[in-house]
Design an enzyme around this catalytic site. Sequence first.
Site, PDB file in Angstrom:
ATOM      1  N   HIS A 259      -6.023   3.725  -1.581  1.00  0.00           N
ATOM      2  CA  HIS A 259      -6.651   2.463  -1.980  1.00  0.00           C
ATOM      3  C   HIS A 259      -6.509   2.381  -3.536  1.00  0.00           C
ATOM      4  O   HIS A 259      -6.454   3.309  -4.293  1.00  0.00           O
ATOM      5  CB  HIS A 259      -8.148   2.709  -1.731  1.00  0.00           C
ATOM      6  CG  HIS A 259      -9.052   1.417  -1.669  1.00  0.00           C
ATOM      7  ND1 HIS A 259      -9.499   0.796  -2.853  1.00  0.00           N
ATOM      8  CD2 HIS A 259      -9.217   0.437  -0.878  1.00  0.00           C
ATOM      9  CE1 HIS A 259     -10.159  -0.569  -2.606  1.00  0.00           C
ATOM     10  NE2 HIS A 259     -10.040  -0.537  -1.339  1.00  0.00           N
ATOM     11  N   ASP A 310      -9.990   0.719   7.131  1.00  0.00           N
ATOM     12  CA  ASP A 310      -9.261  -0.039   8.034  1.00  0.00           C
ATOM     13  C   ASP A 310      -9.005   1.123   8.940  1.00  0.00           C
ATOM     14  O   ASP A 310      -8.638   1.132  10.302  1.00  0.00           O
ATOM     15  CB  ASP A 310      -8.000  -0.521   7.705  1.00  0.00           C
ATOM     16  CG  ASP A 310      -8.074  -1.734   6.918  1.00  0.00           C
ATOM     17  OD1 ASP A 310      -8.840  -2.375   7.201  1.00  0.00           O
ATOM     18  OD2 ASP A 310      -7.456  -2.141   5.809  1.00  0.00           O
TER      19      ASP A 310
HETATM   20  N1  COA Z   1       1.010   6.293   2.493  1.00  0.00           N
HETATM   21  C1  COA Z   1       1.834   7.229   2.029  1.00  0.00           C
HETATM   22  N2  COA Z   1       1.802   7.255   0.589  1.00  0.00           N
HETATM   23  C2  COA Z   1       1.049   6.374  -0.040  1.00  0.00           C
HETATM   24  C3  COA Z   1       0.005   5.756   0.748  1.00  0.00           C
HETATM   25  C4  COA Z   1       0.015   5.726   2.010  1.00  0.00           C
HETATM   26  N3  COA Z   1      -0.801   4.893   2.799  1.00  0.00           N
HETATM   27  N4  COA Z   1      -0.455   5.392  -0.400  1.00  0.00           N
HETATM   28  C5  COA Z   1      -0.404   5.719  -1.430  1.00  0.00           C
HETATM   29  N5  COA Z   1       0.656   6.500  -1.311  1.00  0.00           N
HETATM   30  C6  COA Z   1       1.288   7.077  -2.458  1.00  0.00           C
HETATM   31  C7  COA Z   1       2.518   6.111  -3.172  1.00  0.00           C
HETATM   32  O1  COA Z   1       3.925   5.964  -2.282  1.00  0.00           O
HETATM   33  C8  COA Z   1       2.618   6.610  -4.367  1.00  0.00           C
HETATM   34  O2  COA Z   1       3.404   7.857  -4.731  1.00  0.00           O
HETATM   35  P1  COA Z   1       4.428   7.849  -5.661  1.00  0.00           P
HETATM   36  O3  COA Z   1       3.325   8.144  -7.077  1.00  0.00           O
HETATM   37  O4  COA Z   1       5.154   8.993  -5.248  1.00  0.00           O
HETATM   38  O5  COA Z   1       5.039   6.748  -5.521  1.00  0.00           O
HETATM   39  C9  COA Z   1       1.145   6.928  -4.904  1.00  0.00           C
HETATM   40  O6  COA Z   1       0.634   7.372  -3.488  1.00  0.00           O
HETATM   41  C10 COA Z   1      -0.002   6.152  -5.469  1.00  0.00           C
HETATM   42  O7  COA Z   1      -0.037   5.089  -4.667  1.00  0.00           O
HETATM   43  P2  COA Z   1       0.212   3.458  -5.259  1.00  0.00           P
HETATM   44  O8  COA Z   1       1.264   2.736  -4.387  1.00  0.00           O
HETATM   45  O9  COA Z   1       0.636   3.415  -6.854  1.00  0.00           O
HETATM   46  O10 COA Z   1      -0.992   2.775  -5.055  1.00  0.00           O
HETATM   47  P3  COA Z   1      -1.613   1.149  -5.200  1.00  0.00           P
HETATM   48  O11 COA Z   1      -2.837   1.243  -5.859  1.00  0.00           O
HETATM   49  O12 COA Z   1      -0.481   0.461  -5.660  1.00  0.00           O
HETATM   50  O13 COA Z   1      -1.701   0.950  -3.657  1.00  0.00           O
HETATM   51  C11 COA Z   1      -2.484   0.714  -1.445  1.00  0.00           C
HETATM   52  C12 COA Z   1      -2.825   1.042  -2.828  1.00  0.00           C
HETATM   53  C13 COA Z   1      -3.908   0.387  -0.698  1.00  0.00           C
HETATM   54  C14 COA Z   1      -1.617  -0.820  -1.536  1.00  0.00           C
HETATM   55  C15 COA Z   1      -1.507   1.692  -0.733  1.00  0.00           C
HETATM   56  O14 COA Z   1      -2.245   2.786  -0.668  1.00  0.00           O
HETATM   57  C16 COA Z   1      -1.051   1.452   0.526  1.00  0.00           C
HETATM   58  O15 COA Z   1       0.019   0.863   0.701  1.00  0.00           O
HETATM   59  N6  COA Z   1      -1.722   1.933   1.550  1.00  0.00           N
HETATM   60  C17 COA Z   1      -1.409   1.577   3.013  1.00  0.00           C
HETATM   61  C18 COA Z   1      -1.944   0.311   3.267  1.00  0.00           C
HETATM   62  C19 COA Z   1      -3.163   0.051   3.577  1.00  0.00           C
HETATM   63  O16 COA Z   1      -3.887   0.841   4.177  1.00  0.00           O
HETATM   64  N7  COA Z   1      -3.908  -0.855   2.880  1.00  0.00           N
HETATM   65  C20 COA Z   1      -5.387  -1.046   3.182  1.00  0.00           C
HETATM   66  C21 COA Z   1      -5.974  -1.125   2.058  1.00  0.00           C
HETATM   67  S1  COA Z   1      -7.761  -1.082   2.047  1.00  0.00           S
END
Ligand code: COA
Length: 370
Positions: A259, A310
Amino acid sequence: MSDIKKGLIGVISDETKVSEVMPEINSLTYRGYAVQDLCENCKFEEVAYLILNNDLPNKKQLKDFENQEKINRRISNNLKNIIRNYPKNAHPMDTTRTSVSYMGLEDPEVNNNSPEANYRKSIRLMAKMSTIVAASFRVKRGENIIDPNNDLGFCENFFHMCFGKIPSKEVVKAFDASMTLYAEHSFNASTFTSRVISSSLSDLHGAITGAIASLKGPLHGGANEAVAHMIKEVGSADKAKDFILSKIKKKQLIMGFGHRVYRNGDSRVPTMTKYYHKTAKYYQNTELPKISKVLEDTMLKEKNIKPNLDFPAGPTYYLMGFDIDFFTPIFIVSRITGWCAHVMEQFENNKLIRPLSKYIGEPLRKVSNN
Ligand code: COA
């Protein structure tokens, strides 16, 4: 100009009185009430009133609000025909977005942005949204549209319009709790979209149409569908660990985890998980919660990433019998309340939202004559 906040991470762009996310203490409040408290002690209609009006309703206010919601549930015959005629393979998020846009064409107050008109339009949108989603659900299944039943409460009526029957009290309560948990979450992507659109003094229906487009994405609302697909693909608990390990090895995202704001767990997850387990028990399905548990434990051990709302909501809707591509439209049925509250708040004290960008394209050049 060097200080670029990509993804607006950590940027506070405005004030709000609608909700507060406090990741450090794992808390989410709507108008000052904790969501857990609201889930246990209020029905969704009361929560919707709270979000739109800043206070919980007294008995009379609730009755008036429920009446307003009920008398606005019906959609026009034109809209029903449009829903019947959408391309068969269209995603329900896209058809719902189009239906809301169409409702704007029908709404007599579409361009009236006074607080009173926006409140009336909010009730109409909330009331008709569940009718639109249920009608699309029936049509996609090749079934006839079922009209709303005004003798029923909001959640019971939604089941009635989708399935022609109402499940047990436990299942309706679990659905009601999910509605409360999905209703509002401060400046998330879709809510921010709705505020950006209204900041140009555009209209409420347009703002909601844009918000739906934003919510569709798998990084936002679309994740509840993705979680259900994932759990189906995993199939059984004994395969869940390897499934996650292989995804991690391929550096793929695992849906329903992580998140932007909560880095140490989503405050809504414990409550939704409780209702997920109650629903699974009611349907005598022991395998789904087992799969979820292995997925969750493995993600925690391997990546130290916790689930978001979710993750338990997706399988709960699956158990209830909703088709997977309707999970995100169901999210809309609830989040419409938060979006409308934010649009009204934006109008109260508007400032056009217009950030800057740093240009990194071609340097200045001349058009040559060859
Ligand atoms: N699965 C695998 N790795 C994940 C992850 C996931 N669901 N969520 C975060 N990470 C990892 C990222 O790859 C990143 O790794 P890195 O530093 O090695 O590149 C690290 O955790 C930090 O994540 P980041 O992408 O910077 O966080 P963000 O704030 O940009 O993204 C989300 C937040 C929600 C978009 C992201 O966690 C995600 O895509 N989750 C899956 C989709 C989801 O469930 N969305 C509903 C949100 S309520």
